[in-house]
Motif scaffolding. Structure first.
Motif, PDB file in Angstrom:
ATOM      1  N   TYR A   1       0.843  -1.200   0.000  1.00 39.55           N
ATOM      2  CA  TYR A   1       0.000   0.000   0.000  1.00 39.55           C
ATOM      3  C   TYR A   1       0.875   1.246   0.000  1.00 39.55           C
ATOM      4  CZ  TYR A   1      -3.010   3.694   1.836  1.00 39.55           C
ATOM      5  OH  TYR A   1      -3.662   4.883   2.027  1.00 39.55           O
ATOM      6  N   VAL A   2       0.526   2.209  -0.859  1.00 44.72           N
ATOM      7  CA  VAL A   2       1.295   3.444  -0.981  1.00 44.72           C
ATOM      8  C   VAL A   2       0.533   4.629  -0.405  1.00 44.72           C
ATOM      9  CG1 VAL A   2       2.444   5.044  -2.574  1.00 44.72           C
ATOM     10  CG2 VAL A   2       2.494   2.561  -3.018  1.00 44.72           C
ATOM     11  N   ARG A   3      -0.716   4.813  -0.872  1.00 47.84           N
ATOM     12  CA  ARG A   3      -1.499   5.967  -0.415  1.00 47.84           C
ATOM     13  C   ARG A   3      -2.926   5.827  -0.919  1.00 47.84           C
ATOM     14  NH1 ARG A   3       1.046   7.563  -5.038  1.00 47.84           N
ATOM     15  NH2 ARG A   3      -0.216   8.720  -6.584  1.00 47.84           N
ATOM     16  N   THR A   4      -3.822   6.653  -0.387  1.00 47.72           N
ATOM     17  CA  THR A   4      -5.177   6.808  -0.911  1.00 47.72           C
ATOM     18  C   THR A   4      -5.261   8.178  -1.553  1.00 47.72           C
ATOM     19  OG1 THR A   4      -6.126   5.379   0.789  1.00 47.72           O
ATOM     20  CG2 THR A   4      -7.634   6.872  -0.346  1.00 47.72           C
ATOM     21  N   ASP A   5      -5.774   8.213  -2.782  1.00 44.28           N
ATOM     22  CA  ASP A   5      -5.763   9.467  -3.533  1.00 44.28           C
ATOM     23  C   ASP A   5      -6.993   9.531  -4.430  1.00 44.28           C
ATOM     24  OD1 ASP A   5      -4.909  11.891  -4.490  1.00 44.28           O
ATOM     25  OD2 ASP A   5      -3.035  11.134  -5.381  1.00 44.28           O
ATOM     26  N   THR A   6      -7.387  10.746  -4.779  1.00 42.06           N
ATOM     27  CA  THR A   6      -8.439  10.949  -5.777  1.00 42.06           C
ATOM     28  C   THR A   6      -7.761  11.186  -7.109  1.00 42.06           C
ATOM     29  OG1 THR A   6      -9.965  11.883  -4.155  1.00 42.06           O
ATOM     30  CG2 THR A   6     -10.420  12.339  -6.475  1.00 42.06           C
ATOM     31  N   ILE A   7      -8.009  10.279  -8.054  1.00 39.14           N
ATOM     32  CA  ILE A   7      -7.266  10.272  -9.314  1.00 39.14           C
ATOM     33  C   ILE A   7      -8.233  10.491 -10.478  1.00 39.14           C
ATOM     34  CG2 ILE A   7      -5.802   8.895 -10.826  1.00 39.14           C
ATOM     35  CD1 ILE A   7      -4.863   7.373  -8.358  1.00 39.14           C
ATOM     36  N   PRO A   8      -7.918  11.422 -11.404  1.00 40.96           N
ATOM     37  CA  PRO A   8      -8.771  11.620 -12.585  1.00 40.96           C
ATOM     38  C   PRO A   8      -8.889  10.325 -13.397  1.00 40.96           C
ATOM     39  CG  PRO A   8      -7.173  13.396 -12.367  1.00 40.96           C
ATOM     40  CD  PRO A   8      -6.772  12.339 -11.383  1.00 40.96           C
TER      41      PRO A   8
ATOM     42  N   ALA B   1     -18.636   2.901 -14.582  1.00 39.84           N
ATOM     43  CA  ALA B   1     -19.860   3.588 -14.158  1.00 39.84           C
ATOM     44  C   ALA B   1     -19.598   5.086 -13.964  1.00 39.84           C
ATOM     45  CB  ALA B   1     -20.388   2.965 -12.873  1.00 39.84           C
ATOM     46  N   LEU B   2     -18.470   5.422 -13.363  1.00 40.55           N
ATOM     47  CA  LEU B   2     -18.129   6.836 -13.190  1.00 40.55           C
ATOM     48  C   LEU B   2     -17.922   7.509 -14.540  1.00 40.55           C
ATOM     49  CD1 LEU B   2     -15.637   6.444 -10.209  1.00 40.55           C
ATOM     50  CD2 LEU B   2     -17.886   7.556 -10.120  1.00 40.55           C
ATOM     51  N   ALA B   3     -17.303   6.798 -15.482  1.00 40.33           N
ATOM     52  CA  ALA B   3     -17.124   7.348 -16.827  1.00 40.33           C
ATOM     53  C   ALA B   3     -18.463   7.516 -17.525  1.00 40.33           C
ATOM     54  CB  ALA B   3     -16.204   6.440 -17.642  1.00 40.33           C
ATOM     55  N   ALA B   4     -19.397   6.571 -17.283  1.00 39.96           N
ATOM     56  CA  ALA B   4     -20.718   6.672 -17.905  1.00 39.96           C
ATOM     57  C   ALA B   4     -21.479   7.877 -17.362  1.00 39.96           C
ATOM     58  CB  ALA B   4     -21.511   5.397 -17.652  1.00 39.96           C
ATOM     59  N   HIS B   5     -21.241   8.234 -16.101  1.00 40.77           N
ATOM     60  CA  HIS B   5     -21.871   9.432 -15.536  1.00 40.77           C
ATOM     61  C   HIS B   5     -21.434  10.662 -16.300  1.00 40.77           C
ATOM     62  CE1 HIS B   5     -22.240  12.945 -12.909  1.00 40.77           C
ATOM     63  NE2 HIS B   5     -23.207  12.298 -12.262  1.00 40.77           N
ATOM     64  N   GLY B   6     -20.142  10.743 -16.587  1.00 36.99           N
ATOM     65  CA  GLY B   6     -19.614  11.867 -17.350  1.00 36.99           C
ATOM     66  C   GLY B   6     -19.396  13.100 -16.494  1.00 36.99           C
ATOM     67  N   PRO B   7     -18.745  14.124 -17.066  1.00 39.13           N
ATOM     68  CA  PRO B   7     -18.425  15.324 -16.301  1.00 39.13           C
ATOM     69  C   PRO B   7     -19.646  16.215 -16.081  1.00 39.13           C
ATOM     70  CG  PRO B   7     -17.753  15.586 -18.586  1.00 39.13           C
ATOM     71  CD  PRO B   7     -18.236  14.178 -18.451  1.00 39.13           C
ATOM     72  N   GLY B   8     -19.520  17.103 -15.102  1.00 36.90           N
ATOM     73  CA  GLY B   8     -20.564  18.108 -14.878  1.00 36.90           C
ATOM     74  C   GLY B   8     -21.715  17.609 -14.037  1.00 36.90           C
ATOM     75  N   ASP B   9     -22.736  18.458 -13.929  1.00 34.44           N
ATOM     76  CA  ASP B   9     -23.937  18.172 -13.152  1.00 34.44           C
ATOM     77  C   ASP B   9     -24.871  17.309 -13.982  1.00 34.44           C
ATOM     78  OD1 ASP B   9     -26.248  18.154 -11.674  1.00 34.44           O
ATOM     79  OD2 ASP B   9     -26.587  20.321 -11.741  1.00 34.44           O
ATOM     80  N   CYS B  10     -25.185  16.111 -13.480  1.00 31.74           N
ATOM     81  CA  CYS B  10     -26.071  15.220 -14.236  1.00 31.74           C
ATOM     82  C   CYS B  10     -27.533  15.624 -14.107  1.00 31.74           C
ATOM     83  CB  CYS B  10     -25.887  13.770 -13.771  1.00 31.74           C
ATOM     84  SG  CYS B  10     -26.478  13.458 -12.080  1.00 31.74           S
TER      85      CYS B  10
ATOM     86  N   ARG C   1     -32.338  13.971  -2.474  1.00 32.56           N
ATOM     87  CA  ARG C   1     -30.922  14.204  -2.270  1.00 32.56           C
ATOM     88  C   ARG C   1     -30.215  14.369  -3.609  1.00 32.56           C
ATOM     89  NH1 ARG C   1     -29.456   9.555   2.270  1.00 32.56           N
ATOM     90  NH2 ARG C   1     -30.849  10.326   3.924  1.00 32.56           N
ATOM     91  N   PRO C   2     -29.102  15.105  -3.633  1.00 32.09           N
ATOM     92  CA  PRO C   2     -28.354  15.256  -4.892  1.00 32.09           C
ATOM     93  C   PRO C   2     -27.661  13.957  -5.276  1.00 32.09           C
ATOM     94  CG  PRO C   2     -27.154  16.272  -3.079  1.00 32.09           C
ATOM     95  CD  PRO C   2     -28.501  15.874  -2.528  1.00 32.09           C
ATOM     96  N   CYS C   3     -27.257  13.873  -6.524  1.00 29.30           N
ATOM     97  CA  CYS C   3     -26.537  12.703  -7.023  1.00 29.30           C
ATOM     98  C   CYS C   3     -25.294  12.475  -6.171  1.00 29.30           C
ATOM     99  CB  CYS C   3     -26.150  12.925  -8.484  1.00 29.30           C
ATOM    100  SG  CYS C   3     -25.016  11.687  -9.152  1.00 29.30           S
ATOM    101  N   GLY C   4     -25.055  11.192  -5.802  1.00 32.34           N
ATOM    102  CA  GLY C   4     -23.903  10.855  -4.973  1.00 32.34           C
ATOM    103  C   GLY C   4     -22.591  10.906  -5.710  1.00 32.34           C
ATOM    104  N   VAL C   5     -22.617  11.074  -7.033  1.00 32.71           N
ATOM    105  CA  VAL C   5     -21.379  11.159  -7.809  1.00 32.71           C
ATOM    106  C   VAL C   5     -20.926  12.605  -7.943  1.00 32.71           C
ATOM    107  CG1 VAL C   5     -20.292  10.670 -10.030  1.00 32.71           C
ATOM    108  CG2 VAL C   5     -21.925   9.048  -9.066  1.00 32.71           C
ATOM    109  N   CYS C   6     -21.797  13.443  -8.504  1.00 31.37           N
ATOM    110  CA  CYS C   6     -21.401  14.827  -8.783  1.00 31.37           C
ATOM    111  C   CYS C   6     -21.944  15.821  -7.762  1.00 31.37           C
ATOM    112  CB  CYS C   6     -21.868  15.235 -10.178  1.00 31.37           C
ATOM    113  SG  CYS C   6     -23.679  15.248 -10.373  1.00 31.37           S
ATOM    114  N   GLY C   7     -22.900  15.405  -6.931  1.00 27.04           N
ATOM    115  CA  GLY C   7     -23.492  16.328  -5.967  1.00 27.04           C
ATOM    116  C   GLY C   7     -24.283  17.439  -6.621  1.00 27.04           C
TER     117      GLY C   7
ATOM    118  N   TRP D   1     -18.341  18.893 -11.956  1.00 22.99           N
ATOM    119  CA  TRP D   1     -17.541  17.737 -11.515  1.00 22.99           C
ATOM    120  C   TRP D   1     -16.721  17.206 -12.669  1.00 22.99           C
ATOM    121  CZ3 TRP D   1     -18.070  12.344 -12.789  1.00 22.99           C
ATOM    122  CH2 TRP D   1     -17.321  11.475 -11.976  1.00 22.99           C
ATOM    123  N   GLU D   2     -15.445  16.941 -12.410  1.00 22.25           N
ATOM    124  CA  GLU D   2     -14.570  16.297 -13.379  1.00 22.25           C
ATOM    125  C   GLU D   2     -14.416  14.836 -12.977  1.00 22.25           C
ATOM    126  OE1 GLU D   2     -13.353  17.329 -16.231  1.00 22.25           O
ATOM    127  OE2 GLU D   2     -14.421  19.236 -15.923  1.00 22.25           O
ATOM    128  N   PRO D   3     -14.636  13.910 -13.901  1.00 22.76           N
ATOM    129  CA  PRO D   3     -14.614  12.485 -13.556  1.00 22.76           C
ATOM    130  C   PRO D   3     -13.315  12.065 -12.858  1.00 22.76           C
ATOM    131  CG  PRO D   3     -15.512  12.782 -15.741  1.00 22.76           C
ATOM    132  CD  PRO D   3     -15.007  14.121 -15.315  1.00 22.76           C
TER     133      PRO D   3
END
Length: 277
Positions: A6-13, A66-75, A86-92, A96-98
């Motif tokens: 294990y190296v780290r936890t990160d948010t990766i594009p 699935a995240l790619a299928a959501h796509g960028p921005g507000d769905c 409630r707002p979408c759990g992916v983009c809020g 949003w950038e995937p």
């Protein structure tokens, strides 16, 4: 061969993530996206860092899809939790950038393949405690984001305390055949009698009087030739060779269907109670 470190936890594009080459699993991306929209990304992907800003997904390939299928921005999609929107759990419902939350590991090719294989296979090896599953599902107001749909846990979640047709119940009414009219009774009686005569042993009274088609198709005697219908053709056409029986069959089944007709429509919602016929 080395173990994964294990190296780290990160948010990766997502643009920096590559699906695992030759990933053999075929997941339900739609169900995963529905869960993400309702529940958010509650579990990180496991990715292998192969070089700076380039990663291979070892576990979570379909979540990536699935995240790619959501796509960028507000769905523009909201989810309902009880009486609350409630707002979408992916983009809020915000710009949003995937991207995906990932656990980054270092390992060699052999270990990477093993991680991918066991992540796909381990869930297939498990089973369900049906009663525990029914209890869990029964405690929810709806099944959104669970991966389950209404009816999938039947009969373990059947509410036996409710009357037929009530929510949470499913009923089958089974009937033994249909009432026969006089023509049907006559036809069945004729066929039954001829079958009995055909089964009589030689020398028994009535033996030889059966009028069902025999195996003879041609008789020649004293210069006279008689051609008879091929019994294999008669039976192959769904007939018996008995006029009364064949007349009734042609009346109730003029197109000689081998089984009852059925109609399917993707737009027709299945009833909770079905009575046949």
């Amino acid at each position: 061969m080395t173990q994964a470190t294990y190296v780290r936890t990160d948010t990766i594009p997502l643009a920096q993530l590559t699906p695992f080459p030759g990933n053999a699993k075929r997941g339900d991306v739609g169900a995963i996206l529905s869960s993400l929209a309702r529940n958010g990304q509650y579990r990180a992907l496991v990715v292998r860092e192969v070089e700076p800003d380039r990663y291979v997904v070892l576990a979570g390939n379909h979540t990536t899809q699935a995240l790619a299928a959501h796509g960028p921005g507000d769905c523009g999609m909201t989810v309902k939790a009880g009486d609350e929107e409630r707002p979408c759990g992916v983009c809020g419902n915000q710009p949003w950038e995937p991207a995906a939350r990932c656990e980054v590991v270092h390992c060699d090719d052999d270990t990477a393949t093993r991680i991918n294989l066991v992540d796909n296979r381990a869930s297939d090896l498990g089973t369900y405690d049906e009663q525990a599953l029914a209890d869990l599902i029964g405690g929810l107001d709806d099944l959104g984001g669970t991966g389950w749909t209404d009816g999938e846990c039947w009969p373990t979640c059947q509410d036996m305390a409710e009357p037929e047709g009530a929510p949470g119940t499913w009923t089958v009414t089974y009937r033994w055949g249909l009432p026969l009219d006089e023509a049907a009774i006559a036809a069945v009686s004729e066929l039954t009698c001829q079958l009995i005569l055909a089964c009589l042993p030689p020398g028994t009274k009535g033996c030889g009087e059966c009028r069902l088609p025999g195996n003879v198709t041609r008789v020649v005697r004293r210069g006279v030739e008689i051609e008879m219908a091929d019994p294999t053709l008669i039976f192959g056409e769904g007939r018996t060779g008995l006029p009364l029986v064949d007349l009734w069959l042609s009346t109730v089944n003029p197109h000689r269907l081998a089984s009852p007709s059925r109609v399917f429509s993707p737009d027709l919602k299945r009833p909770r109670v079905t009575t046949w016929p």
